[in-house]
Write an enzyme that holds these catalytic residues in place. Structure first.
Site, PDB file in Angstrom:
ATOM      1  N   HIS A  26      -7.885  -5.663   0.552  1.00  0.00           N
ATOM      2  CA  HIS A  26      -6.605  -4.955   0.632  1.00  0.00           C
ATOM      3  C   HIS A  26      -5.819  -5.478   1.843  1.00  0.00           C
ATOM      4  CE1 HIS A  26      -3.971  -1.564  -0.092  1.00  0.00           C
ATOM      5  NE2 HIS A  26      -4.159  -1.081   1.126  1.00  0.00           N
TER       6      HIS A  26
ATOM      7  N   SER B 235       0.817  -1.209   0.000  1.00  0.00           N
ATOM      8  CA  SER B 235       0.000   0.000   0.000  1.00  0.00           C
ATOM      9  C   SER B 235       0.856   1.267   0.000  1.00  0.00           C
ATOM     10  CB  SER B 235      -0.935  -0.073   1.207  1.00  0.00           C
ATOM     11  OG  SER B 235      -2.103   0.618   0.926  1.00  0.00           O
TER      12      SER B 235
END
Ligand code: GCU
Length: 431
Positions: free
Chosen positions: A412, A271
């Protein structure tokens, strides 16, 4: 009959109106809000990664190394992440703790404090390492930042509790500091046993040791504490720039550790830390293998593709991640001279793994795939095969060779499945 003046005035009024309409059209055509509907993605044009400033196409790896790579790198410094410190500052370090009976005696744990300032001992980052026992040293290593402090990557009471700033919402944080209840909270993202079982070491540090992740973080982070040492003003670079520099400093240590094979250091980032890892890899060729786990907007994804997060949204929420100039492209990504495929290209010809997750639409999985595919043209210059696949692979079907890509099911995150792919990828490159 109208006077020439009023005629001029009305021409001016009409042109102002037309200009206004054009501007308005521009506002709508650059719709800043987020889109998650593939059918609504408008056509876009990517800058050609192989088109040199003189308009000619790069044909050889020499042209790439000499002309195009420095050109693209400079565009990133100027428009997105800011200058990378040119001055070499030697690190000092101190072994804080070691235990060769860690993790049921399968590993040796080491904790090392790396001082980033030549004299001020309050400027440091602590690196936690696990090295496989019963494996011939030196060993390759996977290195990357964690999000919550070193103590969060493993439920191991021997890990020193981080004393750095923590976001208020971090698990187990009280008054922005870690408590014992944040031990191990990030362990699913760090598959330590799996990594060790492949004969690799793992090294991690808490990114906020370098700069706290908030718009005021620069005031206490290295952009301020190293300002005079590096001879750089805080606004000349960015939080991501600072985190990337920190990774280089961690490499400086790893190179001195006789248990580590400094030629086989794999850099991983998830990320926002994936964006930092990509910029570190672009800036520091010593990282031999690079993994972008769902780095998304400003990382592997394509900003000009209107899907998921946008430049406008990211620079509004996280202005400190980038230099101020990046925000000016928020309403007009057409004017951006770079895009994700060019950031990826800066790791060529090293092995690169780009990964997405089906549920992580915010990071734009398809944009990440297209970006890795487009960047593969640069690996081809070096006779290396990147991604040939014409379209997005199905879930859990990695594609590509020296540039590799997968999309897995789920949200995610960094999962065991992701690690298994990265470890196999490293095995293939290195064993
Ligand atoms: C936010 C941000 C992303 C970033 C992510 C993360 O969602 O919008 O750009 O990658 O945080 O770091 O988890």
């Amino acid at each position: 009959m109208r006077s020439p003046i009023s005629h001029k005035t009305s021409i001016r009024t009409i042109s102002t109106l037309i200009l206004g309409m054009l501007c308005c059209y521009n506002c709508f055509s650059q719709t800043p809000a987020s889109n998650l509907d593939e059918a609504k993605v408008p056509p876009y044009t990517l800058p050609d990664v192989l088109k040199m400033p003189n308009g000619k196409e790069v044909n050889t790896s020499q042209e790439w190394n000499k002309i195009q790579r420095p050109h693209i790198y400079h565009l990133y410094e100027e428009n997105q992440f800011g200058r990378y410190p040119a001055k070499k500052v030697a690190i000092r370090y101190r072994l804080l703790e070691t235990d060769n009976g860690a993790l049921q005696a399968t590993a040796t744990r080491k904790q090392v404090r790396i001082y980033l300032h030549p004299t001020d001992t309050t400027v440091f980052t602590d690196v936690l390492m696990y090295l496989p026992n019963n494996t011939k040293k030196p060993v390759p290593v996977f290195v990357g930042y964690n999000f919550t402090g070193n103590h969060a990557i493993q439920p191991d009471n021997g890990i020193l509790l981080s004393t750095s700033w923590l976001p208020a919402k971090a698990k187990g944080a009280i008054n922005n500091r870690a408590t014992d209840s944040s031990r191990g909270v990030e362990s699913s993202q760090w598959q330590v046993k799996e990594i060790l079982s492949h004969g690799y070491a793992v090294a991690t540090a808490y990114y906020a040791d370098i700069e706290p992740d908030n718009p005021d973080g620069w005031k206490t982070g290295i952009r301020t504490t190293l300002k005079d040492v590096l001879n750089m003003q805080p606004e000349e670079w960015s939080a991501i720039g600072a985190w990337a520099y920190g990774l280089s400093k961690i490499y400086d240590y790893l190179q001195k550790d006789k248990d580590i094979d400094a030629g086989k250091v794999a850099l991983i980032g998830h990320s926002r830390l994936g964006k930092a890892a990509l910029w570190a890899a672009a800036s520091d060729p010593r990282f031999a293998l690079v993994i972008s786990n769902e780095s998304g907007e400003g990382g592997a994804a394509l900003s000009k593709r209107w899907y998921g997060e946008t430049v406008k949204l990211i620079t509004e929420r996280f202005p400190h991640w980038f230099v101020a100039k990046y925000k000016t492209f928020g309403g007009n990504t057409n004017a951006l001279p770079i895009d994700g495929h060019m950031l990826l290209s800066l790791t060529a010809p090293r092995p690169l793994y780009v990964a997405s997750a089906e549920g992580d639409t915010w990071s734009d999985p398809k944009g990440e795939f297209l970006s890795a595919k487009e960047a593969s043209r640069v690996w081809a210059l070096f006779g290396k095969q990147g991604i040939d696949a014409g379209s997005m692979p199905a879930l859990h079907q990695p594609v590509g060779n020296t540039v590799r890509y997968h999309i897995r099911g789920g949200r995610h995150d960094v999962t065991l499945y992701d690690w298994q792919q990265y470890l196999q990828f490293a095995d293939k490159q290195w064993k």
